[in-house]
Motif scaffolding. Structure first.
Motif, PDB file in Angstrom:
ATOM      1  N   LEU A 229      39.692  27.031  24.940  1.00 42.99           N
ATOM      2  CA  LEU A 229      38.466  26.246  24.968  1.00 42.99           C
ATOM      3  C   LEU A 229      37.398  26.929  24.120  1.00 42.99           C
ATOM      4  CD1 LEU A 229      37.407  23.652  26.366  1.00 42.99           C
ATOM      5  CD2 LEU A 229      36.369  25.146  28.089  1.00 42.99           C
ATOM      6  N   ILE A 230      36.747  26.157  23.240  1.00 42.55           N
ATOM      7  CA  ILE A 230      35.705  26.686  22.373  1.00 42.55           C
ATOM      8  C   ILE A 230      34.350  26.252  22.928  1.00 42.55           C
ATOM      9  CG2 ILE A 230      34.887  26.905  20.007  1.00 42.55           C
ATOM     10  CD1 ILE A 230      37.808  27.750  20.412  1.00 42.55           C
ATOM     11  N   LEU A 231      33.489  27.224  23.223  1.00 45.26           N
ATOM     12  CA  LEU A 231      32.170  26.947  23.746  1.00 45.26           C
ATOM     13  C   LEU A 231      31.104  27.615  22.883  1.00 45.26           C
ATOM     14  CD1 LEU A 231      34.132  28.059  26.389  1.00 45.26           C
ATOM     15  CD2 LEU A 231      32.367  26.773  27.576  1.00 45.26           C
ATOM     16  N   GLN A 232      29.902  27.062  22.963  1.00 44.67           N
ATOM     17  CA  GLN A 232      28.731  27.671  22.323  1.00 44.67           C
ATOM     18  C   GLN A 232      27.713  27.989  23.402  1.00 44.67           C
ATOM     19  OE1 GLN A 232      26.456  25.061  19.819  1.00 44.67           O
ATOM     20  NE2 GLN A 232      25.441  26.735  18.727  1.00 44.67           N
ATOM     21  N   THR A 233      27.285  29.246  23.453  1.00 42.89           N
ATOM     22  CA  THR A 233      26.298  29.644  24.452  1.00 42.89           C
ATOM     23  C   THR A 233      24.899  29.271  23.988  1.00 42.89           C
ATOM     24  OG1 THR A 233      25.905  31.846  23.534  1.00 42.89           O
ATOM     25  CG2 THR A 233      27.777  31.602  25.053  1.00 42.89           C
ATOM     26  N   ASN A 234      23.925  29.379  24.890  1.00 43.47           N
ATOM     27  CA  ASN A 234      22.547  29.026  24.547  1.00 43.47           C
ATOM     28  C   ASN A 234      21.906  30.019  23.583  1.00 43.47           C
ATOM     29  OD1 ASN A 234      22.585  30.955  26.567  1.00 43.47           O
ATOM     30  ND2 ASN A 234      20.637  30.296  27.445  1.00 43.47           N
ATOM     31  N   ASP A 235      22.579  31.154  23.322  1.00 48.94           N
ATOM     32  CA  ASP A 235      22.079  32.056  22.280  1.00 48.94           C
ATOM     33  C   ASP A 235      22.964  31.988  21.023  1.00 48.94           C
ATOM     34  OD1 ASP A 235      24.309  33.315  23.221  1.00 48.94           O
ATOM     35  OD2 ASP A 235      23.304  35.173  23.828  1.00 48.94           O
ATOM     36  N   ASN A 236      23.679  30.837  20.895  1.00 54.17           N
ATOM     37  CA  ASN A 236      24.459  30.503  19.700  1.00 54.17           C
ATOM     38  C   ASN A 236      25.708  31.355  19.491  1.00 54.17           C
ATOM     39  OD1 ASN A 236      22.832  28.332  18.812  1.00 54.17           O
ATOM     40  ND2 ASN A 236      21.344  29.781  17.968  1.00 54.17           N
ATOM     41  N   GLU A 237      26.172  32.021  20.544  1.00 54.29           N
ATOM     42  CA  GLU A 237      27.442  32.732  20.444  1.00 54.29           C
ATOM     43  C   GLU A 237      28.584  31.742  20.647  1.00 54.29           C
ATOM     44  OE1 GLU A 237      29.988  36.306  22.672  1.00 54.29           O
ATOM     45  OE2 GLU A 237      28.020  35.692  23.414  1.00 54.29           O
ATOM     46  N   ILE A 238      29.617  31.828  19.806  1.00 57.80           N
ATOM     47  CA  ILE A 238      30.805  30.987  19.941  1.00 57.80           C
ATOM     48  C   ILE A 238      31.869  31.764  20.716  1.00 57.80           C
ATOM     49  CG2 ILE A 238      32.604  29.698  18.742  1.00 57.80           C
ATOM     50  CD1 ILE A 238      29.814  28.502  18.457  1.00 57.80           C
ATOM     51  N   ILE A 239      32.336  31.172  21.793  1.00 56.38           N
ATOM     52  CA  ILE A 239      33.323  31.810  22.667  1.00 56.38           C
ATOM     53  C   ILE A 239      34.625  31.037  22.605  1.00 56.38           C
ATOM     54  CG2 ILE A 239      33.944  32.242  25.083  1.00 56.38           C
ATOM     55  CD1 ILE A 239      31.027  32.850  25.621  1.00 56.38           C
ATOM     56  N   THR A 240      35.723  31.773  22.463  1.00 53.18           N
ATOM     57  CA  THR A 240      37.062  31.185  22.550  1.00 53.18           C
ATOM     58  C   THR A 240      37.689  31.683  23.846  1.00 53.18           C
ATOM     59  OG1 THR A 240      37.285  31.131  20.137  1.00 53.18           O
ATOM     60  CG2 THR A 240      39.308  30.955  21.430  1.00 53.18           C
ATOM     61  N   ALA A 241      37.804  30.789  24.825  1.00 57.24           N
ATOM     62  CA  ALA A 241      38.190  31.198  26.173  1.00 57.24           C
ATOM     63  C   ALA A 241      39.636  30.822  26.482  1.00 57.24           C
ATOM     64  CB  ALA A 241      37.270  30.552  27.198  1.00 57.24           C
ATOM     65  N   GLU A 242      40.367  31.776  27.034  1.00 52.13           N
ATOM     66  CA  GLU A 242      41.687  31.492  27.571  1.00 52.13           C
ATOM     67  C   GLU A 242      41.547  31.087  29.038  1.00 52.13           C
ATOM     68  OE1 GLU A 242      44.586  34.512  26.808  1.00 52.13           O
ATOM     69  OE2 GLU A 242      43.791  34.954  24.812  1.00 52.13           O
ATOM     70  N   LEU A 243      42.650  30.614  29.603  1.00 53.00           N
ATOM     71  CA  LEU A 243      42.603  29.980  30.917  1.00 53.00           C
ATOM     72  C   LEU A 243      42.001  30.875  31.986  1.00 53.00           C
ATOM     73  CD1 LEU A 243      43.273  27.587  32.723  1.00 53.00           C
ATOM     74  CD2 LEU A 243      45.575  28.516  33.005  1.00 53.00           C
ATOM     75  N   ARG A 244      42.424  32.111  32.066  1.00 47.53           N
ATOM     76  CA  ARG A 244      41.980  32.990  33.149  1.00 47.53           C
ATOM     77  C   ARG A 244      40.638  33.658  32.856  1.00 47.53           C
ATOM     78  NH1 ARG A 244      43.610  30.507  36.900  1.00 47.53           N
ATOM     79  NH2 ARG A 244      45.826  30.038  36.902  1.00 47.53           N
ATOM     80  N   GLU A 245      40.057  33.378  31.702  1.00 43.92           N
ATOM     81  CA  GLU A 245      38.786  34.014  31.357  1.00 43.92           C
ATOM     82  C   GLU A 245      37.578  33.189  31.771  1.00 43.92           C
ATOM     83  OE1 GLU A 245      39.973  36.533  27.338  1.00 43.92           O
ATOM     84  OE2 GLU A 245      39.248  34.459  27.122  1.00 43.92           O
ATOM     85  N   LEU A 246      37.785  31.888  32.004  1.00 53.93           N
ATOM     86  CA  LEU A 246      36.648  30.993  32.217  1.00 53.93           C
ATOM     87  C   LEU A 246      36.780  30.263  33.535  1.00 53.93           C
ATOM     88  CD1 LEU A 246      34.122  29.872  30.556  1.00 53.93           C
ATOM     89  CD2 LEU A 246      35.539  27.831  30.237  1.00 53.93           C
ATOM     90  N   ARG A 247      35.657  30.188  34.254  1.00 56.34           N
ATOM     91  CA  ARG A 247      35.621  29.447  35.514  1.00 56.34           C
ATOM     92  C   ARG A 247      34.462  28.478  35.478  1.00 56.34           C
ATOM     93  NH1 ARG A 247      33.412  30.948  40.529  1.00 56.34           N
ATOM     94  NH2 ARG A 247      33.153  33.096  39.822  1.00 56.34           N
ATOM     95  N   PHE A 248      34.738  27.237  35.850  1.00 57.30           N
ATOM     96  CA  PHE A 248      33.695  26.215  35.934  1.00 57.30           C
ATOM     97  C   PHE A 248      32.850  26.433  37.187  1.00 57.30           C
ATOM     98  CE2 PHE A 248      36.351  24.569  32.753  1.00 57.30           C
ATOM     99  CZ  PHE A 248      35.826  23.410  32.206  1.00 57.30           C
ATOM    100  N   VAL A 249      31.578  26.112  37.097  1.00 56.28           N
ATOM    101  CA  VAL A 249      30.678  26.210  38.234  1.00 56.28           C
ATOM    102  C   VAL A 249      30.230  24.803  38.606  1.00 56.28           C
ATOM    103  CG1 VAL A 249      28.495  27.129  39.099  1.00 56.28           C
ATOM    104  CG2 VAL A 249      29.903  28.502  37.522  1.00 56.28           C
ATOM    105  N   PHE A 250      30.521  24.398  39.857  1.00 57.34           N
ATOM    106  CA  PHE A 250      30.139  23.062  40.321  1.00 57.34           C
ATOM    107  C   PHE A 250      29.029  23.183  41.356  1.00 57.34           C
ATOM    108  CE2 PHE A 250      34.358  22.396  38.642  1.00 57.34           C
ATOM    109  CZ  PHE A 250      34.243  21.153  38.027  1.00 57.34           C
TER     110      PHE A 250
END
Length: 250
Positions: A229-250
């Motif tokens: 998953l490719i994300l952009q943070t609010n400080d313009n950093e581009i993150i490439t996340a693998e499955l176990r690296e990222l958790r959704f917050v609900f």
């Protein structure tokens, strides 16, 4: 279900099993299963999810099944297309049943109005640079109305307000899997990718996530060919996340 799909799928029905995914993989080791073999139950007592996660399913209320595919048109580096077509097929089924706001939570959970209705597990048997077999385990909440430990769950019943025939939901889902699988065999990869991204939960929305145990505020941009998953943070950093690296917050 269409006749061609009825002919394609060989369904083994179990009264009860710990996990259809474990069952089908062990059965294949003993006697190799053909493509479109399916193991189905409405009474799975120890369902498997990603990693150490489990799947809650009340007896006689939901469908749990695993199937075998032998994709010939994609390489190991393109294996995420399998996850995409199965996710799209489940979305197709739920939309057919009249559910609204159906989304794919990366990589392959299916959500309705930000509540989880389906989980799946895709395991590939790889030989060289080719996928010899794919084992796909799917659990869909159909008629269950009370959940004890599943986080933010829902079901077709809770969304529609009426009971559903389990076998029909299974057959309809297999029909849509067959159709989406034909898209993959016809090399319609751009169509698959575009549709998957269009249904991605929280795409282009600013949300909180936990990335490598740190809180971030980011928006989902896309996925890469490997399914990261490719994300952009609010400080313009581009993150490439693998499955176990990222958790959704609900």
């Amino acid at each position: 279900m269409k006749d061609d799909c009825k002919q394609k799928f060989d369904i083994i029905t179990l009264f009860q099993t710990n996990s259809t995914q474990t069952y089908i993989i062990e059965a294949d080791k003993k006697n190799p299963l053909s493509e479109y073999s399916v193991v189905y139950t409405d009474n799975q007592v120890a369902g498997r999810g990603q990693g150490t996660h489990s799947w809650e399913s009340e007896k006689g209320k939901n469908i749990c099944f695993s199937l075998v595919l032998t994709p010939q048109t994609i390489s190991v580096s393109e294996q995420f297309f399998i996850t995409q077509i199965i996710s799209l097929a489940v979305v197709d089924t739920l939309v057919e049943y009249g559910l609204k706001d159906v989304k794919i939570k990366w990589p392959n959970d299916i959500y309705v109005k930000e509540k989880k209705i389906c989980g799946m597990l895709v395991q590939n048997n790889i030989i060289g640079n080719q996928i010899a077999k794919t084992f796909i385990g799917i659990g869909i909440n159909v008629n269950q109305s009370i959940f004890h430990f599943a986080p933010n769950p829902t079901s077709i019943f809770l969304e529609r307000g009426k009971q559903n025939d389990l076998r029909k939901v299974l057959n309809d889902t297999l029909q849509h899997i067959f159709i989406r699988y034909q898209q993959l065999n016809d090399n319609q990869t751009k169509t698959i990718q575009d549709e998957y991204l269009s249904l991605l939960l929280f795409k282009n929305s600013w949300r909180n996530y936990i990335y490598n145990d740190k809180s971030i505020y980011a928006q989902i941009l896309t996925t890469n060919p490997y399914g990261h998953l490719i994300l952009q943070t609010n400080d313009n950093e581009i993150i490439t996340a693998e499955l176990r690296e990222l958790r959704f917050v609900f």
